[in-house]
Scaffold this motif. Structure first.
Motif, PDB file in Angstrom:
ATOM      1  N   ASP A 217       0.932  -1.509   0.549  1.00  0.00           N
ATOM      2  CA  ASP A 217       0.232  -0.144   0.201  1.00  0.00           C
ATOM      3  C   ASP A 217       0.832   0.857  -0.465  1.00  0.00           C
ATOM      4  O   ASP A 217       0.117   2.300  -0.749  1.00  0.00           O
ATOM      5  CB  ASP A 217      -0.751  -0.196   0.779  1.00  0.00           C
ATOM      6  N   ALA A 218       2.112   1.460   1.029  1.00  0.00           N
ATOM      7  CA  ALA A 218       2.713   2.651   1.019  1.00  0.00           C
ATOM      8  C   ALA A 218       3.637   2.703  -0.280  1.00  0.00           C
ATOM      9  O   ALA A 218       3.308   4.172  -0.593  1.00  0.00           O
ATOM     10  CB  ALA A 218       3.705   2.469   2.104  1.00  0.00           C
ATOM     11  N   GLU A 219       3.794   2.044  -0.948  1.00  0.00           N
ATOM     12  CA  GLU A 219       4.851   1.554  -2.330  1.00  0.00           C
ATOM     13  C   GLU A 219       3.048   2.062  -3.396  1.00  0.00           C
ATOM     14  O   GLU A 219       3.869   3.286  -3.948  1.00  0.00           O
ATOM     15  CB  GLU A 219       5.461   0.513  -2.823  1.00  0.00           C
ATOM     16  N   VAL A 220       2.475   1.897  -3.452  1.00  0.00           N
ATOM     17  CA  VAL A 220       1.752   1.688  -4.668  1.00  0.00           C
ATOM     18  C   VAL A 220       1.609   3.648  -4.462  1.00  0.00           C
ATOM     19  O   VAL A 220       0.852   4.344  -5.318  1.00  0.00           O
ATOM     20  CB  VAL A 220       0.468   1.026  -4.701  1.00  0.00           C
TER      21      VAL A 220
ATOM     22  N   SER B 173      -1.790  10.351  -0.217  1.00  0.00           N
ATOM     23  CA  SER B 173      -1.036   9.099   0.939  1.00  0.00           C
ATOM     24  C   SER B 173      -1.535   7.737   1.161  1.00  0.00           C
ATOM     25  O   SER B 173      -2.502   7.294   0.145  1.00  0.00           O
ATOM     26  CB  SER B 173      -1.763  10.050   2.644  1.00  0.00           C
ATOM     27  N   VAL B 174      -1.600   7.432   2.287  1.00  0.00           N
ATOM     28  CA  VAL B 174      -2.246   5.566   2.204  1.00  0.00           C
ATOM     29  C   VAL B 174      -2.999   5.950   2.350  1.00  0.00           C
ATOM     30  O   VAL B 174      -3.923   4.990   2.074  1.00  0.00           O
ATOM     31  CB  VAL B 174      -1.273   4.598   3.248  1.00  0.00           C
ATOM     32  N   GLU B 175      -3.193   6.786   3.184  1.00  0.00           N
ATOM     33  CA  GLU B 175      -5.260   6.755   3.381  1.00  0.00           C
ATOM     34  C   GLU B 175      -6.528   7.475   2.659  1.00  0.00           C
ATOM     35  O   GLU B 175      -7.135   6.616   2.597  1.00  0.00           O
ATOM     36  CB  GLU B 175      -5.828   7.629   4.866  1.00  0.00           C
ATOM     37  N   THR B 176      -5.372   8.087   1.986  1.00  0.00           N
ATOM     38  CA  THR B 176      -6.249   8.313   0.235  1.00  0.00           C
ATOM     39  C   THR B 176      -6.112   7.319  -1.106  1.00  0.00           C
ATOM     40  O   THR B 176      -7.224   6.806  -1.013  1.00  0.00           O
ATOM     41  CB  THR B 176      -5.813  10.051  -0.043  1.00  0.00           C
ATOM     42  N   TYR B 177      -5.094   6.702  -1.311  1.00  0.00           N
ATOM     43  CA  TYR B 177      -4.820   5.577  -1.651  1.00  0.00           C
ATOM     44  C   TYR B 177      -6.009   4.114  -1.266  1.00  0.00           C
ATOM     45  O   TYR B 177      -6.921   3.964  -2.630  1.00  0.00           O
ATOM     46  CB  TYR B 177      -4.192   5.098  -1.502  1.00  0.00           C
TER      47      TYR B 177
ATOM     48  N   TYR C  92     -10.349   9.941  -9.468  1.00  0.00           N
ATOM     49  CA  TYR C  92     -11.190   9.524  -8.117  1.00  0.00           C
ATOM     50  C   TYR C  92     -10.833  10.286  -7.218  1.00  0.00           C
ATOM     51  O   TYR C  92     -11.746  10.957  -6.355  1.00  0.00           O
ATOM     52  CB  TYR C  92     -11.375   8.398  -7.931  1.00  0.00           C
ATOM     53  N   LEU C  93      -9.680  11.054  -7.505  1.00  0.00           N
ATOM     54  CA  LEU C  93      -9.531  12.320  -6.302  1.00  0.00           C
ATOM     55  C   LEU C  93     -10.172  13.016  -5.625  1.00  0.00           C
ATOM     56  O   LEU C  93     -10.069  13.814  -4.235  1.00  0.00           O
ATOM     57  CB  LEU C  93      -7.817  12.983  -6.766  1.00  0.00           C
ATOM     58  N   HIS C  94     -10.725  14.195  -6.419  1.00  0.00           N
ATOM     59  CA  HIS C  94     -11.753  15.097  -6.265  1.00  0.00           C
ATOM     60  C   HIS C  94     -12.954  14.684  -5.950  1.00  0.00           C
ATOM     61  O   HIS C  94     -13.888  15.559  -6.341  1.00  0.00           O
ATOM     62  CB  HIS C  94     -11.148  16.033  -7.317  1.00  0.00           C
TER      63      HIS C  94
END
Length: 64
Positions: free
Chosen positions: A9-12, A19-23, A61-63
């Motif tokens: 998760d951290a790598e992707v 951030s990992v949370e957003t991902y 999907y970010l916004h």
């Protein structure tokens, strides 16, 4: 096994510059299974040909 997933998760997330949370939120709650698999596998396999499309799909999907 969860430690391995945390590393992945951290790598992707790092490759996607979020951030990992957003991902995790986008991958688990917004993408369909096909998009999720495509994004994760493209980044983990370092598929340079497909990388722009994977990032485009994720960033769409970010916004929302």
């Amino acid at each position: 096994m969860s430690g391995l997933y945390n590393i992945m998760d951290a790598e992707v997330a790092g490759q996607l510059k979020v951030s990992v949370e957003t991902y995790i939120d986008i991958i688990e709650n917004k993408c369909n299974q096909e998009e999720r698999d495509f994004i994760i596998l493209t980044i983990l396999e370092e598929n340079e040909k497909e990388m722009p499309m994977a990032k485009y799909i994720f960033n769409s999907y970010l916004h929302e």
